[in-house]
Design a protein around this motif. Structure first.
Motif, PDB file in Angstrom:
ATOM      1  N   SER A   1       1.088  24.297  18.173  1.00 25.03           N
ATOM      2  CA  SER A   1       1.599  23.025  18.678  1.00 25.03           C
ATOM      3  C   SER A   1       3.059  23.200  19.081  1.00 25.03           C
ATOM      4  O   SER A   1       3.779  24.031  18.520  1.00 25.03           O
TER       5      SER A   1
ATOM      6  N   ASN B   1       0.113  25.870  12.606  1.00 25.61           N
ATOM      7  CA  ASN B   1      -0.025  24.989  11.441  1.00 25.61           C
ATOM      8  C   ASN B   1      -1.072  25.423  10.430  1.00 25.61           C
ATOM      9  O   ASN B   1      -1.407  24.670   9.519  1.00 25.61           O
TER      10      ASN B   1
ATOM     11  N   CYS C   1       0.755  28.417  24.769  1.00 26.07           N
ATOM     12  CA  CYS C   1      -0.685  28.567  24.517  1.00 26.07           C
ATOM     13  C   CYS C   1      -1.364  29.236  25.709  1.00 26.07           C
ATOM     14  O   CYS C   1      -2.255  30.082  25.530  1.00 26.07           O
TER      15      CYS C   1
ATOM     16  N   GLN D   1       6.538  21.237  19.260  1.00 25.61           N
ATOM     17  CA  GLN D   1       7.085  20.025  18.656  1.00 25.61           C
ATOM     18  C   GLN D   1       8.566  20.160  18.331  1.00 25.61           C
ATOM     19  O   GLN D   1       9.150  21.244  18.408  1.00 25.61           O
TER      20      GLN D   1
END
Length: 329
Positions: free
Chosen positions: A16, A7, A309, A18
């Motif tokens: 993230s 982002n 991550c 999503q």
């Protein structure tokens, strides 16, 4: 669809997982349902240089999957074809080098998602002997290694290749490719575990990156040095490459600014060559090469998409040997 988004915040904190809208393929594009993907150090560099002003992007350059939908004008591939993704955009022939190669996964959306839309010419039939996990991690690092060794360095049977910093995907592919044509391969690493692993996989010699290279190499000077490290070791190469030898640089993990005596370059007539990624022509040549020699990626670990991550953290800490894969299902 589910996707990994960066982002704009610097580093891994910008990641993230999503739900995002799934787009239909445009003219000349295909929509690929991804089965697997791979991580590259390039992703870490992109995240490091992002700011909050930059647009959101789906990371990932490597991937493999099944064509689910084709856009208008697509005639070269069909729905349900199993494909491996050629990650470089708008680079057809090896001699037509772009100023900066465009790569899937920044600024265009990449492969860390359930689906990706790509130009139809970037969807290449998957080698049948490769598993989905193997095909998903192959493209960018194998292409980089192939161009570096054969297009740029012109490595030949019987020559000596030195690879400082063994462990990355590019380095391991380069080791396999060089051995496949009958070259001698020496590798270095600070990690004894990585040195031993390289020897198990076919390296001829392995030694500590910060040991005495004169003692280690003795009279075994290299015809080609494949460098991804940059300043930390670069000045060392000139003493250990043969006159008229080649130093091929494709990375800069220790920084950008080099310093070395220029006489060490011109008296022995050393060739310093830069390379990055590769063309569609070379991608097809690379696939033919690995199929001929039945080369397979070394997969360090695989992670589900939602744990990307953790996967990037492992890469950032330099713990992997080979490629880190991402599995979509």
């Amino acid at each position: 669809m589910k996707a990994v988004i960066h982002n704009g915040k610097t580093g891994l904190q910008g990641l993230s997982f999503q739900e995002v809208p799934s787009k239909k393929p445009g003219y000349g594009e295909v929509k690929v349902k991804l089965k697997s993907a791979g991580l590259n150090h390039r992703d870490l560099f992109l995240m490091k240089n992002k700011s909050e002003r930059d647009p959101h992007v789906i990371l990932g350059s490597d991937g493999a999957g099944i064509i689910e939908e084709v856009g208008e004008g697509v005639k070269n591939v069909a729905i349900q074809t199993e494909v491996i993704i050629f990650p470089t955009l708008n680079w057809d022939l090896k001699e037509n080098v772009p100023a900066v190669p465009e790569i899937l996964g920044g600024p265009s959306d990449g492969t860390l998602a359930e689906y990706v839309n790509i130009p139809s010419q970037n969807a290449i039939k998957k080698p049948s002997y490769l598993s989905w996990e193997e095909a998903g991690v192959l493209p960018l690092s194998a292409l980089t290694a192939y161009r570096a060794l054969f297009t740029k360095a012109q490595l030949k049977k019987g020559e000596h290749l030195l690879i400082p910093g063994i462990g990355s995907g590019v380095a391991t592919y380069a080791m396999f490719m060089a051995k496949a044509i009958g070259a001698t391969v020496s590798v270095t690493s600070r990690s004894e575990e990585k040195r031993n692993r390289a020897l198990q996989l076919g390296a001829d010699y392995a030694f500590d990156s910060y040991s005495n290279w004169d003692e280690q190499l003795q009279e075994k000077r290299a015809d080609v040095v494949l460098d991804s490290i940059g300043p930390a070791l670069f000045s060392e190469y000139f003493r250990h490459v043969k006159p008229n030898g080649r130093i091929v640089s494709f990375g800069a993990s220790s920084g950008d600014d080099l310093c070395f005596p220029v006489r060490s370059l011109f008296f022995p007539q050393i060739n310093i060559l830069g390379t990055s990624m590769g063309s569609c022509e070379e991608f097809h040549d690379m696939l033919a090469f690995i199929e001929k020699h039945k080369l397979r990626p070394v997969i360090d670990r695989t992670y589900p998409l939602e744990k990307v991550c953790e996967a990037y953290t492992r890469m950032q800490e330099g713990r992997q040997f080979g490629n880190i894969g991402i599995i979509m299902e």
